[in-house]
Scaffold this motif. Structure first.
Motif, PDB file in Angstrom:
ATOM      1  N   PHE A 246     -25.349  13.276 -28.088  1.00  0.00           N
ATOM      2  CA  PHE A 246     -24.689  12.127 -27.448  1.00  0.00           C
ATOM      3  C   PHE A 246     -24.221  11.204 -27.365  1.00  0.00           C
ATOM      4  O   PHE A 246     -23.391  10.498 -27.568  1.00  0.00           O
ATOM      5  CB  PHE A 246     -24.429  13.052 -26.154  1.00  0.00           C
ATOM      6  N   GLU A 247     -25.292  10.734 -27.252  1.00  0.00           N
ATOM      7  CA  GLU A 247     -25.603   9.235 -27.200  1.00  0.00           C
ATOM      8  C   GLU A 247     -25.536   8.445 -28.723  1.00  0.00           C
ATOM      9  O   GLU A 247     -24.962   7.502 -29.061  1.00  0.00           O
ATOM     10  CB  GLU A 247     -26.902   9.086 -27.143  1.00  0.00           C
ATOM     11  N   SER A 248     -25.700   9.621 -30.181  1.00  0.00           N
ATOM     12  CA  SER A 248     -25.189   9.071 -31.561  1.00  0.00           C
ATOM     13  C   SER A 248     -23.650   9.217 -31.651  1.00  0.00           C
ATOM     14  O   SER A 248     -23.726   8.383 -32.102  1.00  0.00           O
ATOM     15  CB  SER A 248     -25.802  10.666 -32.557  1.00  0.00           C
ATOM     16  N   VAL A 249     -23.846  10.243 -31.107  1.00  0.00           N
ATOM     17  CA  VAL A 249     -21.688  10.242 -30.571  1.00  0.00           C
ATOM     18  C   VAL A 249     -21.183   8.859 -30.874  1.00  0.00           C
ATOM     19  O   VAL A 249     -20.627   8.618 -30.794  1.00  0.00           O
ATOM     20  CB  VAL A 249     -21.375  11.466 -29.621  1.00  0.00           C
ATOM     21  N   ALA A 250     -21.424   7.910 -29.037  1.00  0.00           N
ATOM     22  CA  ALA A 250     -21.231   6.689 -28.987  1.00  0.00           C
ATOM     23  C   ALA A 250     -21.505   5.764 -30.021  1.00  0.00           C
ATOM     24  O   ALA A 250     -20.493   4.656 -30.279  1.00  0.00           O
ATOM     25  CB  ALA A 250     -21.808   6.441 -27.343  1.00  0.00           C
ATOM     26  N   HIS A 251     -22.888   6.067 -30.401  1.00  0.00           N
ATOM     27  CA  HIS A 251     -22.967   5.086 -31.694  1.00  0.00           C
ATOM     28  C   HIS A 251     -22.339   4.961 -32.839  1.00  0.00           C
ATOM     29  O   HIS A 251     -22.145   3.864 -33.394  1.00  0.00           O
ATOM     30  CB  HIS A 251     -24.313   5.143 -31.233  1.00  0.00           C
ATOM     31  N   GLN A 252     -22.042   6.304 -33.149  1.00  0.00           N
ATOM     32  CA  GLN A 252     -21.396   6.115 -34.295  1.00  0.00           C
ATOM     33  C   GLN A 252     -19.686   6.517 -34.065  1.00  0.00           C
ATOM     34  O   GLN A 252     -19.110   7.129 -35.069  1.00  0.00           O
ATOM     35  CB  GLN A 252     -21.640   8.070 -34.824  1.00  0.00           C
ATOM     36  N   PHE A 257     -19.535  10.639 -38.367  1.00  0.00           N
ATOM     37  CA  PHE A 257     -20.413  10.731 -37.922  1.00  0.00           C
ATOM     38  C   PHE A 257     -21.444  11.167 -39.032  1.00  0.00           C
ATOM     39  O   PHE A 257     -21.024  12.212 -39.728  1.00  0.00           O
ATOM     40  CB  PHE A 257     -19.960  12.284 -36.834  1.00  0.00           C
ATOM     41  N   VAL A 258     -22.612  10.825 -38.766  1.00  0.00           N
ATOM     42  CA  VAL A 258     -23.040  11.154 -39.881  1.00  0.00           C
ATOM     43  C   VAL A 258     -24.294  11.785 -39.745  1.00  0.00           C
ATOM     44  O   VAL A 258     -25.066  11.393 -38.670  1.00  0.00           O
ATOM     45  CB  VAL A 258     -24.216   9.820 -40.513  1.00  0.00           C
ATOM     46  N   TYR A 259     -24.832  13.036 -39.604  1.00  0.00           N
ATOM     47  CA  TYR A 259     -25.619  14.112 -38.775  1.00  0.00           C
ATOM     48  C   TYR A 259     -27.351  13.611 -39.176  1.00  0.00           C
ATOM     49  O   TYR A 259     -27.818  13.470 -38.032  1.00  0.00           O
ATOM     50  CB  TYR A 259     -25.645  15.155 -40.012  1.00  0.00           C
ATOM     51  N   GLU A 260     -27.625  12.736 -40.177  1.00  0.00           N
ATOM     52  CA  GLU A 260     -29.154  12.522 -40.622  1.00  0.00           C
ATOM     53  C   GLU A 260     -29.844  10.925 -39.765  1.00  0.00           C
ATOM     54  O   GLU A 260     -29.849  11.347 -39.415  1.00  0.00           O
ATOM     55  CB  GLU A 260     -29.186  12.157 -42.137  1.00  0.00           C
ATOM     56  N   ARG A 261     -28.152  10.491 -39.321  1.00  0.00           N
ATOM     57  CA  ARG A 261     -28.425   9.352 -37.987  1.00  0.00           C
ATOM     58  C   ARG A 261     -28.203   9.976 -36.393  1.00  0.00           C
ATOM     59  O   ARG A 261     -29.101   8.728 -35.781  1.00  0.00           O
ATOM     60  CB  ARG A 261     -27.421   8.088 -38.610  1.00  0.00           C
ATOM     61  N   ALA A 262     -28.582  11.227 -36.234  1.00  0.00           N
ATOM     62  CA  ALA A 262     -27.611  11.697 -35.084  1.00  0.00           C
ATOM     63  C   ALA A 262     -29.292  11.539 -34.156  1.00  0.00           C
ATOM     64  O   ALA A 262     -29.377  11.228 -33.009  1.00  0.00           O
ATOM     65  CB  ALA A 262     -26.767  13.014 -35.234  1.00  0.00           C
ATOM     66  N   LEU A 320     -23.625   2.641 -23.774  1.00  0.00           N
ATOM     67  CA  LEU A 320     -23.996   1.409 -25.260  1.00  0.00           C
ATOM     68  C   LEU A 320     -24.938   0.026 -24.344  1.00  0.00           C
ATOM     69  O   LEU A 320     -24.666  -0.578 -25.221  1.00  0.00           O
ATOM     70  CB  LEU A 320     -22.841   1.110 -26.180  1.00  0.00           C
ATOM     71  N   ASN A 321     -24.083   0.147 -23.236  1.00  0.00           N
ATOM     72  CA  ASN A 321     -24.655  -1.199 -22.008  1.00  0.00           C
ATOM     73  C   ASN A 321     -23.711  -2.250 -22.363  1.00  0.00           C
ATOM     74  O   ASN A 321     -24.281  -3.354 -22.878  1.00  0.00           O
ATOM     75  CB  ASN A 321     -26.095  -1.026 -22.442  1.00  0.00           C
ATOM     76  N   LEU A 322     -22.812  -2.238 -22.843  1.00  0.00           N
ATOM     77  CA  LEU A 322     -21.861  -3.264 -23.460  1.00  0.00           C
ATOM     78  C   LEU A 322     -22.151  -4.849 -22.940  1.00  0.00           C
ATOM     79  O   LEU A 322     -21.419  -3.861 -21.594  1.00  0.00           O
ATOM     80  CB  LEU A 322     -20.572  -3.006 -23.775  1.00  0.00           C
ATOM     81  N   ASP A 323     -22.146  -5.174 -22.643  1.00  0.00           N
ATOM     82  CA  ASP A 323     -21.445  -6.466 -22.319  1.00  0.00           C
ATOM     83  C   ASP A 323     -19.856  -6.302 -21.832  1.00  0.00           C
ATOM     84  O   ASP A 323     -18.950  -6.804 -22.412  1.00  0.00           O
ATOM     85  CB  ASP A 323     -21.728  -8.173 -22.712  1.00  0.00           C
ATOM     86  N   VAL A 324     -19.568  -6.134 -20.173  1.00  0.00           N
ATOM     87  CA  VAL A 324     -17.696  -5.895 -20.047  1.00  0.00           C
ATOM     88  C   VAL A 324     -17.787  -6.752 -20.044  1.00  0.00           C
ATOM     89  O   VAL A 324     -15.973  -6.776 -20.802  1.00  0.00           O
ATOM     90  CB  VAL A 324     -18.349  -4.741 -19.268  1.00  0.00           C
ATOM     91  N   ALA A 325     -18.407  -8.133 -19.364  1.00  0.00           N
ATOM     92  CA  ALA A 325     -17.574  -9.442 -19.626  1.00  0.00           C
ATOM     93  C   ALA A 325     -16.789 -10.188 -20.743  1.00  0.00           C
ATOM     94  O   ALA A 325     -15.361 -10.312 -20.974  1.00  0.00           O
ATOM     95  CB  ALA A 325     -18.155 -10.485 -19.234  1.00  0.00           C
TER      96      ALA A 325
END
Length: 440
Positions: A246-252, A257-262, A320-325
């Motif tokens: 789930f978190e890897s989907v956000a990062h990728q 989508f690269v399975y090996e990075r998930a 991703l804890n983005l800086d929303v500002a």
């Protein structure tokens, strides 16, 4: 405790139309958790004299009514006595909530249409897709599915009381752009929506307080709640593995989508299984490569090239804890997670803008050759025509991929969407991101 205000959505008109139809099927509301299914039904119930809500999670005793060989009329008699509320066709809305908790009830939905068609019956539930897998011959032709998603951008604006802004961009075209001050207002609202997202509770909190920090706290709570459900998905896939994917989907989100990075300690098969479960749960949407040589787009797909996006930009930025500002101070989302949030928004708006009875699948196109790569972010079908959509994360950028694709596939019209105003650029129409659903 004060009841949370209900904000009308596009889906409400569909529910009302169903309720007034002279002939109707049992309605099954499908969608991810916390997208507002129960609230929408309760809002519809205001137009009925009586409302009976059967929550199969809370009231285990009612399961017995469905485990016996009772007719739909006999079941309703028992429910009427249990809830001490009349169940009268035409006057009562009967709602089966969390129906996945009672498979016998799910199996009997078809008989309500066959034997008690005059009754208004809606069913809904969390993780409903998993329960449907357990029923091989589920009421085909007797039950109508209606798919619900988080708030669209237009729903969000209406919740804020900005109905006139919705009318403005709905009536604008590349040949008839908006005045710049109106366009800038919409861009500002769009940036707010990217941060708040469309989860009903987060929208309600922002509409009430106009405070982004409060909506962020709500999103954190929703994220925790959704992740706590991972243990319910399938016992053969550990919750920790599903969370990693789930978190890897956000990062990728910005590319293939690269399975090996998930997941570090998972095979590709395990990652795929976790992905399939997340898609079934409505938390993740696939975007699949199509050769785009003709209609339908799904006829020539390549499952080896897929992107995946989360169901909501608000949840995406929290993962991703983005800086929303930074979203507010820039007109180039490329500086924010490589522009993925712009692509996610466009994909989600295309889904939400399609038919709630038959939502579109998302397709893309990718070419990787020695002479250079090219990518089309989204492909949609308009009539018999394929329409390519290129997402630009700011207000500038070349369109080499789009022009190359149009030439290669002999396509006469393309779409560029960005933070620009509407614009007619020869055979490429420019749509602001906030108005991308105008295409549908």
């Amino acid at each position: 405790m004060q009841e949370q205000k209900y904000f009308l959505r596009t889906i409400d008109s569909e529910l009302m139309a169903w309720s007034k139809a002279p002939v109707r099927k049992t309605l099954l509301l499908r969608g991810a958790r916390q997208v507002g299914k129960s609230s929408a039904v309760k809002n519809l119930a205001k137009s009925f004299k009586y409302f009976v809500e059967v929550d199969f999670d809370d009231h285990k005793k009612v399961h017995t009514f469905f485990e016996q060989s009772l007719s739909p009329q006999e079941i309703c008699e028992q429910l009427s006595l249990f809830y001490r509320t009349p169940i009268i066709p035409g006057e009562t809305l009967l709602f089966f909530d969390e129906i996945q908790a009672c498979l016998p009830a799910l199996s009997k939905l078809r008989y309500f249409y066959e034997q008690y068609p005059e009754l208004h019956l809606i069913a809904a539930g969390s993780l409903l897709e998993f329960a449907l897998e357990e029923i091989p011959s589920f009421g085909v032709g007797r039950i109508r599915s209606l798919f619900m998603f988080p708030f669209s951008f237009s729903d969000f604006l209406k919740a804020l009381g900005d109905n006139l802004l919705v009318d403005a961009y709905r009536n604008a075209t590349p040949q008839k752009p908006l005045q710049d001050p109106i366009h800038q207002q919409l861009v500002h609202r769009l940036k707010t929506f990217l941060i708040v997202g469309g989860m009903p509770e987060a929208v309600a909190q922002y509409a009430k307080t106009q405070n982004l920090l409060h909506s962020q706290e709500v999103l954190n709570d929703i994220l925790i709640s959704l992740k706590s459900d991972f243990a319910k998905y399938k016992k053969r896939v550990p919750a920790l593995r599903i969370n990693e994917v789930f978190e890897s989907v956000a990062h990728q989100s910005e590319g293939k989508f690269v399975y090996e990075r998930a997941a570090v300690q998972a095979s590709n098969a395990q990652v795929k299984q976790a992905l399939d479960l997340l898609v079934m749960a409505g938390l993740v949407y696939p975007i699949t490569h199509s050769a785009a040589n003709g209609i339908p787009l799904g006829a020539e797909i390549n499952l080896k090239y897929q992107r995946f996006i989360l169901l909501d930009t608000g949840l995406f930025q929290r993962v991703l804890n983005l800086d929303v500002a930074q979203i507010f101070v820039t007109n180039d989302f490329q500086t924010i997670n490589r522009g993925a949030i712009a692509e996610i928004f466009v994909g989600l708006e295309l889904i939400k803008g399609s038919s709630c009875y038959n939502p579109i699948s998302l397709y893309c196109w990718q070419r990787e050759k020695r002479q250079g790569s090219a990518q089309i972010d989204y492909l949609i079908q308009q009539g018999e025509q394929i329409v390519p959509i290129e997402v630009k994360s700011g207000t500038k950028g070349a369109m080499q991929s789009l022009r190359w694709f149009m030439t290669e596939k002999n396509i006469s019209k393309g779409i560029r969407t960005s933070l620009e105003n509407f614009f007619d650029n020869e055979n490429i129409d420019v749509y602001p991101m906030y108005a991308i659903s105008n295409l549908l």
